[in-house]
Design a protein around this motif. Sequence first.
Motif, PDB file in Angstrom:
ATOM      1  N   LEU A   1       0.838  -1.200   0.000  1.00  0.00           N
ATOM      2  CA  LEU A   1       0.000   0.000   0.000  1.00  0.00           C
ATOM      3  C   LEU A   1       0.872   1.248   0.000  1.00  0.00           C
ATOM      4  CD1 LEU A   1      -2.644  -1.198   2.566  1.00  0.00           C
ATOM      5  CD2 LEU A   1      -3.013  -0.797   0.150  1.00  0.00           C
ATOM      6  N   GLY A   2       2.049   1.149   0.655  1.00  0.00           N
ATOM      7  CA  GLY A   2       2.947   2.285   0.785  1.00  0.00           C
ATOM      8  C   GLY A   2       3.548   2.758  -0.525  1.00  0.00           C
ATOM      9  N   ILE A   3       3.526   1.915  -1.573  1.00  0.00           N
ATOM     10  CA  ILE A   3       3.993   2.423  -2.855  1.00  0.00           C
ATOM     11  C   ILE A   3       2.837   2.629  -3.810  1.00  0.00           C
ATOM     12  CG2 ILE A   3       6.410   1.766  -2.934  1.00  0.00           C
ATOM     13  CD1 ILE A   3       5.662  -0.819  -4.140  1.00  0.00           C
ATOM     14  N   GLY A   4       1.666   2.809  -3.241  1.00  0.00           N
ATOM     15  CA  GLY A   4       0.547   3.232  -4.070  1.00  0.00           C
ATOM     16  C   GLY A   4      -0.242   2.099  -4.700  1.00  0.00           C
ATOM     17  N   ALA A   5      -0.174   0.897  -4.106  1.00  0.00           N
ATOM     18  CA  ALA A   5      -1.000  -0.181  -4.625  1.00  0.00           C
ATOM     19  C   ALA A   5      -2.405  -0.038  -4.045  1.00  0.00           C
ATOM     20  CB  ALA A   5      -0.427  -1.531  -4.234  1.00  0.00           C
TER      21      ALA A   5
ATOM     22  N   ILE B   1       4.136   9.749  -2.193  1.00  0.00           N
ATOM     23  CA  ILE B   1       4.853   9.854  -0.926  1.00  0.00           C
ATOM     24  C   ILE B   1       5.155   8.441  -0.458  1.00  0.00           C
ATOM     25  CG2 ILE B   1       4.759  10.791   1.400  1.00  0.00           C
ATOM     26  CD1 ILE B   1       2.563  12.719   0.322  1.00  0.00           C
ATOM     27  N   GLY B   2       6.368   8.001  -0.734  1.00  0.00           N
ATOM     28  CA  GLY B   2       6.731   6.610  -0.466  1.00  0.00           C
ATOM     29  C   GLY B   2       7.145   6.411   0.984  1.00  0.00           C
TER      30      GLY B   2
ATOM     31  N   ARG C   1      -0.111   7.877  -1.650  1.00  0.00           N
ATOM     32  CA  ARG C   1       0.990   6.984  -1.291  1.00  0.00           C
ATOM     33  C   ARG C   1       1.922   6.729  -2.458  1.00  0.00           C
ATOM     34  NH1 ARG C   1      -3.289   3.319   0.754  1.00  0.00           N
ATOM     35  NH2 ARG C   1      -4.086   4.398   2.585  1.00  0.00           N
ATOM     36  N   ARG C   2       1.412   6.910  -3.660  1.00  0.00           N
ATOM     37  CA  ARG C   2       2.301   6.748  -4.800  1.00  0.00           C
ATOM     38  C   ARG C   2       3.317   7.898  -4.851  1.00  0.00           C
ATOM     39  NH1 ARG C   2       4.065   7.530  -9.121  1.00  0.00           N
ATOM     40  NH2 ARG C   2       2.935   9.396  -9.710  1.00  0.00           N
TER      41      ARG C   2
END
Lengths: 305, 274
Positions: free
Chosen positions: A195-199, B100-101, B97-98
Amino acid sequence: MTASDVPNTRSRTAGEKKFDGFFVGLTTAFAIGTGLLLLAISFIILMAAIPAIREFGLQFVIASTWNPVQDAYGALPMIYGTLVSAFIALLIAVPLGLGVAIFLSENFIPLKIRTVLVFMIELLAAIPSVVYGLWGIFVLIPAMKWFFGLFGLQFIGPSMLTAALILSIMILPIIIAISRDSLASLPPDLRQASLGIGATRWGTIFRVLIPAAVSGIVGGIMLALGRAMGETMAATMVIGNSNQISLSLLEPGNTIASLLANQFAEAKGLQVSALMYAAFVLVIMTLVVNILAQVIVSNVKAKYD
Amino acid sequence: MVEQVAAQTNQTKTSTVFKIEDCDIYYGSYKAVRDVSMEIPPNQITSFIGPSGCGKSTILRCLNRLNDLIEIFHLTGKILYHGQNLYDSDIDPVEVRRRIGMVFQRPNPFPKTIYDNIAYGPRINGFKGDTDEMDALVERSLKRAVLWDEVKDKLQESGFSLSGGQQQRLCIARAVAVDPEVVLMDEPCSALDPISTLKIEELMMELREKYTIVIVTHNMQQATRVADKTAFFNAVPTESGGKVGYLAEFNDTQEIFGNPKETATRDYVTGRFG
Ligand SMILES: Nc1ncnc2c1ncn2[C@@H]1O[C@H](COP(=O)(O)OP(=O)(O)O)[C@@H](O)[C@H]1O
Ligand SMILES: [Mg+2]
C-alpha cells in the motif's frame, strides 16, 4: 547451562533424566507408529488385492466392465468418476473458497461478525456426510430438476454433477479455513509495503498477499482434493452408482469409494479381491495428489526463501 | 521559531512540501498527539526525534495516509501537501501513497525476486513500457539505492536472499522506483548493523538531491549526521493518566543539538532522559 557453575540451579535427578529419555522414546514410537499404520493399511489392501492383480494386471485400470456374474472387473468408470467429480468440485469450491477466505482475512466487515462467520463455516465441516447426502436427495436434486426443467432438459436426478456439487460444499470449509489462516498469518509489513507504494487494496491482495500465501493455499486445495476423492457416503447417495463413462455430467456415474461402499457387503471370492484392488488404486491416487501438493508447495517456497 | 522556519523556506526556491496545521491525532478516544504545526521543506532531510511513544511514527504515517489502515485512527486539523489538504474527502489515498513513499523499520521486501520487488510498483501504477524499459527502470532504481553492483548478477533471486542492510536498500529502491516526491522513513536503520547504517545514511544524503526525506530516528548521532532540520517530539502525562505527544521544538539540526530553546529538548539531546 551446566548445573555445577551456576548458583541456584539444581541439577536434575537421575529419575527425571530417565523420565525424559522415556518420554522421548514414547513420542518417537507414536510418531513412527503413525507412519507404520499407513504402510500396514496399504500392505493389507495390497495383499488382499493380489488375486485380482494376478488376474487382471494393469488391464484393471483401463477396462470398463464391472461384472460380478462373469467375474470380469475393470475400474476405469470409477476412476474416471472419482477424478471428474473431485475436479469439478474443486472448480467450484476453489474460487468460492478463496474469495471467502480473502473476505474473512481483510477488514471489510467488523471483527465480531467475521468471527461468527468463521465459526459457522467451521461447523459446515462438522456436518456428517450422510446428512449432506440426504440434503442432496431432498433439496438439491429437486432444485436441479426444476432448474434444468426451465431449459426443457430432462434431468433424472442422481448424476455426476449432483455429486460434484455436494462435494464442493463439503470441501469448501477446508479450503476457506486453510487459505484464511495462511492469509491471516502473513506479516502486516507486507500489506503496508504494498500500500505504501501506491498499490490499491485489490492489487495488494492479488499481487502480494495471495502469492505470499500460495503454499498454504495450494496445500489446502490439495487436502480438499484428497477429501473429495475419498468421500463415500454423500457421493454414493447422489451419484447414481452406474458403472459407465458418460461425457455428460447430467448422467449418473460412480466413484471408487461408492463402488466399495455399495458392493463390499455382498461381495465374495474374486470380487472382494477386485474391490481391494480398486481400493488400492484409490490409495495410490490420493497419495499421488498429496505428494504432488508437497512438491508444488516446496517448489513455490524455494523461490522465496 | 516560526519566523525562523519561514525564513528558511523563503531561502529555498520551491515552496513548502508539507504544512501541518493544528493536528490532533486520535486512536479511538485516545489522543496520541496534540496540536502539531510544522512545515517540511523540499529536498532536505527532516528528522523526527523524541522518546518512544511520543507519536513520531504516528505523525509520519499521517503524511502518506498509511494510518487509514487503522480503523480507530482519526485526525483533526490539516496536513497540506503543496497546499492541498491530504485529508480532504476527494483525495485518493492510493495516489497520495504513490507520490509519498515509505520505508519501514524492519526491511520488508516482498516474497518475490529482487527484480520483481522493484518492478512491482511501476507495474501496479500502470507502467506502459516494454521489457527493456522495465529493465532500465529496475537498474536505475537499484543504482539510486546503491545496490546495483551487489545484486546485478542475481536479479532473479529472492529478495530474502539479501542481508538485512541490502534488503533495506532494496526497499528504498522499491520506494524510489515509482518516482515519488517524498520518501518517509520510519527508523530505517534500527534493525541494521553499523556498516549498513552508514551505507543507508550516505544513500539518504544522495537521495536528498531528488527527494524530500522525512526520517524518524531514535539515534541522535544519526540525526546530527544526516538531517538538515530536526523536530523534537516529547510526551507529557495527561489528567486521565495517559500521555500525549506534542512537538516540543523544530529547527535547524545544529540549533536543536547546539542551542536548544526548550529545556526538554536540551535534556533529551544531552541524554538526560529518553
Ligand atoms: N495502531 C494503534 N492503535 C492504538 N494506539 C496506537 C497505535 N499505534 C500507536 N499507538 C499509540 O500512539 C502513541 C504513539 O505511538 P508511536 O507513534 O508509535 O510512537 P513513536 O513512534 O514515537 O514511538 C503510543 O502511545 C502508542 O501506544
Ligand atoms: Mg515508532
